[in-house]
Write a protein that holds these residues in place. Structure first.
Motif, PDB file in Angstrom:
ATOM      1  N   PHE A 270      -7.128  -2.882  -8.744  1.00 27.64           N
ATOM      2  CA  PHE A 270      -8.209  -2.528  -7.843  1.00 27.64           C
ATOM      3  C   PHE A 270      -9.153  -1.603  -8.597  1.00 27.64           C
ATOM      4  CE2 PHE A 270      -4.628  -3.233  -4.895  1.00 27.64           C
ATOM      5  CZ  PHE A 270      -5.191  -4.205  -4.082  1.00 27.64           C
ATOM      6  N   PRO A 271     -10.446  -1.703  -8.354  1.00 25.62           N
ATOM      7  CA  PRO A 271     -11.390  -0.840  -9.092  1.00 25.62           C
ATOM      8  C   PRO A 271     -11.163   0.641  -8.871  1.00 25.62           C
ATOM      9  CG  PRO A 271     -12.540  -2.633  -7.978  1.00 25.62           C
ATOM     10  CD  PRO A 271     -11.127  -2.638  -7.467  1.00 25.62           C
ATOM     11  N   PHE A 272     -10.620   1.039  -7.696  1.00 26.53           N
ATOM     12  CA  PHE A 272     -10.555   2.466  -7.378  1.00 26.53           C
ATOM     13  C   PHE A 272      -9.123   2.955  -7.180  1.00 26.53           C
ATOM     14  CE2 PHE A 272     -11.705  -0.268  -3.906  1.00 26.53           C
ATOM     15  CZ  PHE A 272     -10.762  -0.007  -2.930  1.00 26.53           C
ATOM     16  N   THR A 273      -8.141   2.222  -7.717  1.00 28.67           N
ATOM     17  CA  THR A 273      -6.759   2.696  -7.755  1.00 28.67           C
ATOM     18  C   THR A 273      -6.170   2.262  -9.086  1.00 28.67           C
ATOM     19  OG1 THR A 273      -6.026   0.686  -6.622  1.00 28.67           O
ATOM     20  CG2 THR A 273      -6.351   2.625  -5.275  1.00 28.67           C
ATOM     21  N   HIS A 274      -5.384   3.164  -9.694  1.00 27.40           N
ATOM     22  CA  HIS A 274      -4.764   2.824 -10.974  1.00 27.40           C
ATOM     23  C   HIS A 274      -3.612   3.772 -11.250  1.00 27.40           C
ATOM     24  CE1 HIS A 274      -4.407   1.393 -15.080  1.00 27.40           C
ATOM     25  NE2 HIS A 274      -4.267   2.651 -15.451  1.00 27.40           N
ATOM     26  N   PRO A 275      -2.382   3.257 -11.446  1.00 25.37           N
ATOM     27  CA  PRO A 275      -2.016   1.846 -11.375  1.00 25.37           C
ATOM     28  C   PRO A 275      -2.025   1.339  -9.927  1.00 25.37           C
ATOM     29  CG  PRO A 275      -0.071   3.189 -11.673  1.00 25.37           C
ATOM     30  CD  PRO A 275      -1.244   4.117 -11.770  1.00 25.37           C
ATOM     31  N   SER A 276      -2.013   0.021  -9.751  1.00 25.21           N
ATOM     32  CA  SER A 276      -2.074  -0.544  -8.407  1.00 25.21           C
ATOM     33  C   SER A 276      -1.119  -1.730  -8.293  1.00 25.21           C
ATOM     34  CB  SER A 276      -3.503  -0.966  -8.058  1.00 25.21           C
ATOM     35  OG  SER A 276      -4.070  -1.764  -9.070  1.00 25.21           O
ATOM     36  N   PHE A 277      -0.739  -2.025  -7.036  1.00 20.83           N
ATOM     37  CA  PHE A 277       0.306  -3.011  -6.784  1.00 20.83           C
ATOM     38  C   PHE A 277       0.011  -3.774  -5.500  1.00 20.83           C
ATOM     39  CE2 PHE A 277       1.854   1.062  -8.267  1.00 20.83           C
ATOM     40  CZ  PHE A 277       2.431   0.753  -9.492  1.00 20.83           C
ATOM     41  N   GLU A 278       0.620  -4.943  -5.404  1.00 24.14           N
ATOM     42  CA  GLU A 278       0.695  -5.675  -4.145  1.00 24.14           C
ATOM     43  C   GLU A 278       2.131  -5.647  -3.666  1.00 24.14           C
ATOM     44  OE1 GLU A 278      -0.667  -9.585  -5.217  1.00 24.14           O
ATOM     45  OE2 GLU A 278      -2.451  -9.366  -3.997  1.00 24.14           O
ATOM     46  N   GLY A 285      11.941 -17.557   3.619  1.00 25.83           N
ATOM     47  CA  GLY A 285      12.093 -18.165   2.304  1.00 25.83           C
ATOM     48  C   GLY A 285      10.835 -18.197   1.457  1.00 25.83           C
ATOM     49  N   GLU A 286       9.734 -17.657   1.971  1.00 27.24           N
ATOM     50  CA  GLU A 286       8.474 -17.678   1.233  1.00 27.24           C
ATOM     51  C   GLU A 286       7.982 -16.249   1.018  1.00 27.24           C
ATOM     52  OE1 GLU A 286       3.867 -19.319   1.725  1.00 27.24           O
ATOM     53  OE2 GLU A 286       5.414 -19.885   3.169  1.00 27.24           O
ATOM     54  N   TRP A 287       7.550 -15.957  -0.214  1.00 26.44           N
ATOM     55  CA  TRP A 287       7.006 -14.631  -0.509  1.00 26.44           C
ATOM     56  C   TRP A 287       5.561 -14.561  -0.068  1.00 26.44           C
ATOM     57  CZ3 TRP A 287       9.891 -10.604  -1.723  1.00 26.44           C
ATOM     58  CH2 TRP A 287      11.158 -10.818  -2.277  1.00 26.44           C
ATOM     59  N   MET A 288       5.237 -13.545   0.732  1.00 26.41           N
ATOM     60  CA  MET A 288       3.900 -13.399   1.278  1.00 26.41           C
ATOM     61  C   MET A 288       3.373 -12.006   0.982  1.00 26.41           C
ATOM     62  SD  MET A 288       4.369 -15.280   4.976  1.00 26.41           S
ATOM     63  CE  MET A 288       2.598 -15.302   5.244  1.00 26.41           C
ATOM     64  N   GLU A 289       2.138 -11.929   0.475  1.00 27.99           N
ATOM     65  CA  GLU A 289       1.496 -10.643   0.214  1.00 27.99           C
ATOM     66  C   GLU A 289       1.025 -10.037   1.530  1.00 27.99           C
ATOM     67  OE1 GLU A 289      -2.159  -8.347  -0.148  1.00 27.99           O
ATOM     68  OE2 GLU A 289      -2.489 -10.457  -0.551  1.00 27.99           O
ATOM     69  N   VAL A 290       1.390  -8.779   1.766  1.00 29.52           N
ATOM     70  CA  VAL A 290       1.035  -8.137   3.034  1.00 29.52           C
ATOM     71  C   VAL A 290       0.139  -6.913   2.855  1.00 29.52           C
ATOM     72  CG1 VAL A 290       3.046  -8.965   4.297  1.00 29.52           C
ATOM     73  CG2 VAL A 290       3.197  -6.818   3.028  1.00 29.52           C
ATOM     74  N   LEU A 291       0.087  -6.335   1.647  1.00 25.31           N
ATOM     75  CA  LEU A 291      -0.790  -5.180   1.461  1.00 25.31           C
ATOM     76  C   LEU A 291      -1.014  -4.923  -0.019  1.00 25.31           C
ATOM     77  CD1 LEU A 291       1.157  -2.596   0.470  1.00 25.31           C
ATOM     78  CD2 LEU A 291       1.807  -2.649   2.873  1.00 25.31           C
ATOM     79  N   GLY A 292      -2.027  -4.115  -0.308  1.00 27.84           N
ATOM     80  CA  GLY A 292      -2.313  -3.650  -1.655  1.00 27.84           C
ATOM     81  C   GLY A 292      -2.320  -2.138  -1.667  1.00 27.84           C
ATOM     82  N   CYS A 293      -1.951  -1.539  -2.795  1.00 24.27           N
ATOM     83  CA  CYS A 293      -1.847  -0.086  -2.834  1.00 24.27           C
ATOM     84  C   CYS A 293      -1.916   0.398  -4.270  1.00 24.27           C
ATOM     85  CB  CYS A 293      -0.532   0.374  -2.205  1.00 24.27           C
ATOM     86  SG  CYS A 293       0.928  -0.281  -3.033  1.00 24.27           S
ATOM     87  N   GLY A 294      -2.040   1.699  -4.451  1.00 18.11           N
ATOM     88  CA  GLY A 294      -2.057   2.236  -5.798  1.00 18.11           C
ATOM     89  C   GLY A 294      -2.340   3.725  -5.835  1.00 18.11           C
ATOM     90  N   VAL A 295      -2.305   4.278  -7.046  1.00 21.50           N
ATOM     91  CA  VAL A 295      -2.640   5.684  -7.280  1.00 21.50           C
ATOM     92  C   VAL A 295      -4.160   5.801  -7.318  1.00 21.50           C
ATOM     93  CG1 VAL A 295      -2.397   7.634  -8.856  1.00 21.50           C
ATOM     94  CG2 VAL A 295      -0.516   5.986  -8.602  1.00 21.50           C
ATOM     95  N   MET A 296      -4.722   6.687  -6.518  1.00 20.48           N
ATOM     96  CA  MET A 296      -6.170   6.779  -6.392  1.00 20.48           C
ATOM     97  C   MET A 296      -6.810   7.254  -7.692  1.00 20.48           C
ATOM     98  SD  MET A 296      -6.711   8.348  -2.575  1.00 20.48           S
ATOM     99  CE  MET A 296      -8.464   7.980  -2.609  1.00 20.48           C
ATOM    100  N   GLU A 297      -7.998   6.738  -7.988  1.00 21.30           N
ATOM    101  CA  GLU A 297      -8.755   7.199  -9.145  1.00 21.30           C
ATOM    102  C   GLU A 297      -9.118   8.673  -8.942  1.00 21.30           C
ATOM    103  OE1 GLU A 297      -9.761   6.054 -12.047  1.00 21.30           O
ATOM    104  OE2 GLU A 297      -8.836   4.072 -11.892  1.00 21.30           O
TER     105      GLU A 297
END
Length: 453
Positions: A270-278, A285-297
């Protein structure tokens, strides 16, 4: 926090602008989508354009950036996340209750404050500049956002409020609201959806107080930026913030979906979080992305006046969680006024187990449309926006079936399949034909295509 920017498309500015002056709380009934058999006339009827749009009690002058449609503006102010017993309200209240109970300040009061009534109209500075998103970043393009003018827009993410809330002195908060993006058309995408933003800032004492021999640890250093941390953060601080963030979100998801939930983390950017993760959860049985997150710039945190603190941020989609939790198959249903849908979510408490019961199996009606693209740049999002404006919630899905380049003229042709299905009643071929014909005529008129109808 914004969804992954790397999926934002580069396309052409939509010519689908506002028609007459629009008042959100006073739009004429003919410009709203309803379940009647009349064909929407947003494109069929022409009217002199006004130079301003009135929205939530304010006037905004239009310019060459203005691309928001009446169909989209009719959604502003609905605030589904604040409508009691609505599935989005239930999800919001569950997350709120979890944070209120499990994260308390020194006096026993909730650590996180909640803001769910912030205006969806924000400045470009709030939506992009305050988040350090570069001027030339693809996420700013008109093809992917709804602009009132060059300076104002409908927020593309609840992250637009991060800077202001931190600047007001808050260290921990949740911000909830409707967000607006021009996007593809299918059962999981809608131009209006709802996000919850979470932010937590830590002082040196708060972060290291529970660590053995933590007195000598520091938040900041003059180091180098790597894949794992920003140049100003110490590795110890980043690791602790990252651990806290993942722990908070894992507990939240487990609380909502129950024990035994499988969670995995995927590195992203993400442009304004680093490092960042989903975060992805395993659902049936299926992997689904539910959110994004990270350490704020840290530059963002510093500019908002919290120079001595480090923090994390996350953003989750309420529709995504509700569709998984309640087994809701179509995102359009969240906008339904049908009592058969809404009554299913009325219960004695917000944690009641609910499994959505389909209203009926209404059959789909399928029509294709083909046309030669204009010589200038063409955007699929322009076409999707046009289809939504005319067809409204009759449109279940639009798929690009075929792309053909003529070997001699080099002209390019697109063929799209449009799936019509009303979520609450059976459509007739006659009414679908009228809508489809209106789409064909508007595509020629508004997008400059050459029909192959």
């Amino acid at each position: 926090m914004a969804m992954l920017w790397k999926f934002m498309r580069v396309a052409k500015y939509s010519k689908t602008a506002l028609s007459p002056k629009v008042k959100v709380r006073g739009i004429p009934t003919h410009s709203r989508h309803s379940s009647s058999k009349s064909v929407p006339s947003d494109f069929a009827a022409s009217a002199p354009c006004s130079n301003t749009v009135e929205l939530l009690g304010k006037s905004y002058p239009q310019d060459d950036y203005s691309n928001v449609t009446e169909k989209i503006l009719s959604k502003v102010g609905k605030n589904l996340h604040n409508r009691k017993h609505h599935p989005l309200w239930l999800i919001k209240e569950q997350v709120k209750e979890h944070f209120y109970k499990h994260y308390l300040g020194r006096r026993g009061t909730p650590l996180f404050s909640v803001y769910d009534g912030l205006s969806p109209v924000v400045t470009v500075q709030q939506n992009f500049d305050s988040l350090l998103i570069p001027q030339n970043h693809a996420s700013r393009r008109k093809e992917d956002n709804y602009y009132l003018n060059r300076d104002h827009m409908l927020r593309a993410h609840t992250s637009a409020h991060q800077w202001d809330l931190i600047h007001s002195g808050l260290d921990a908060f949740l911000a909830v609201g409707d967000v607006y993006r021009r996007d593809t058309i299918d059962s999981t995408h809608y131009p209006v959806f709802h996000q919850m933003e979470g932010v937590r800032l830590f002082s040196c004492h708060e972060l290291f107080s529970s660590i053995k021999d933590g007195e000598g640890l520091q938040l900041f250093e003059q180091g180098h930026r790597t894949a794992h941390k920003q140049e100003c953060h110490t590795m110890e601080a980043v690791r602790l913030v990252e651990f806290n963030l993942k722990q908070v979100l894992t507990k939240l998801m487990t609380h909502i979906f129950g024990d035994g939930l499988q969670v995995r983390w995927v590195d992203c950017y993400f442009p304004f979080t680093h490092p960042s993760f989903e975060m992805e959860i395993n659902f049936q049985g299926e992997w689904m992305e539910v959110l994004g997150c990270g350490v704020m710039e840290q530059q963002l945190v510093n500019s908002a006046g919290a120079q001595d603190k480090i923090g994390w941020a996350f953003g989750l989609g309420l529709e995504r969680l509700a569709m998984i939790l309640y087994d809701i198959p179509d995102i359009r249903l969240f906008w339904s006024e049908d009592e058969r849908f809404l009554k299913q979510f009325i219960g004695p408490h917000i944690w009641q187990k609910i499994k959505f019961q389909p209203l009926s199996r209404y059959p789909p009606l399928i029509n294709d449309i083909s046309f030669w693209l204009p010589s200038e740049t063409y955007s699929q999002n322009d076409f999707y926006d046009l289809v939504r404006t005319i067809g409204g919630d009759l449109i279940e899905k639009v798929v690009l079936l075929d792309e053909f380049a003529h070997p001699k003229t080099k002209k390019v042709s697109h063929c799209y399949r449009i799936v019509y299905r009303h979520p609450e009643r059976t459509l007739t071929q006659d009414e679908v034909h009228r809508v489809h014909q209106a789409i064909e005529e508007a595509a020629v008129r508004e997008l400059g295509v050459e029909g192959r109808f």
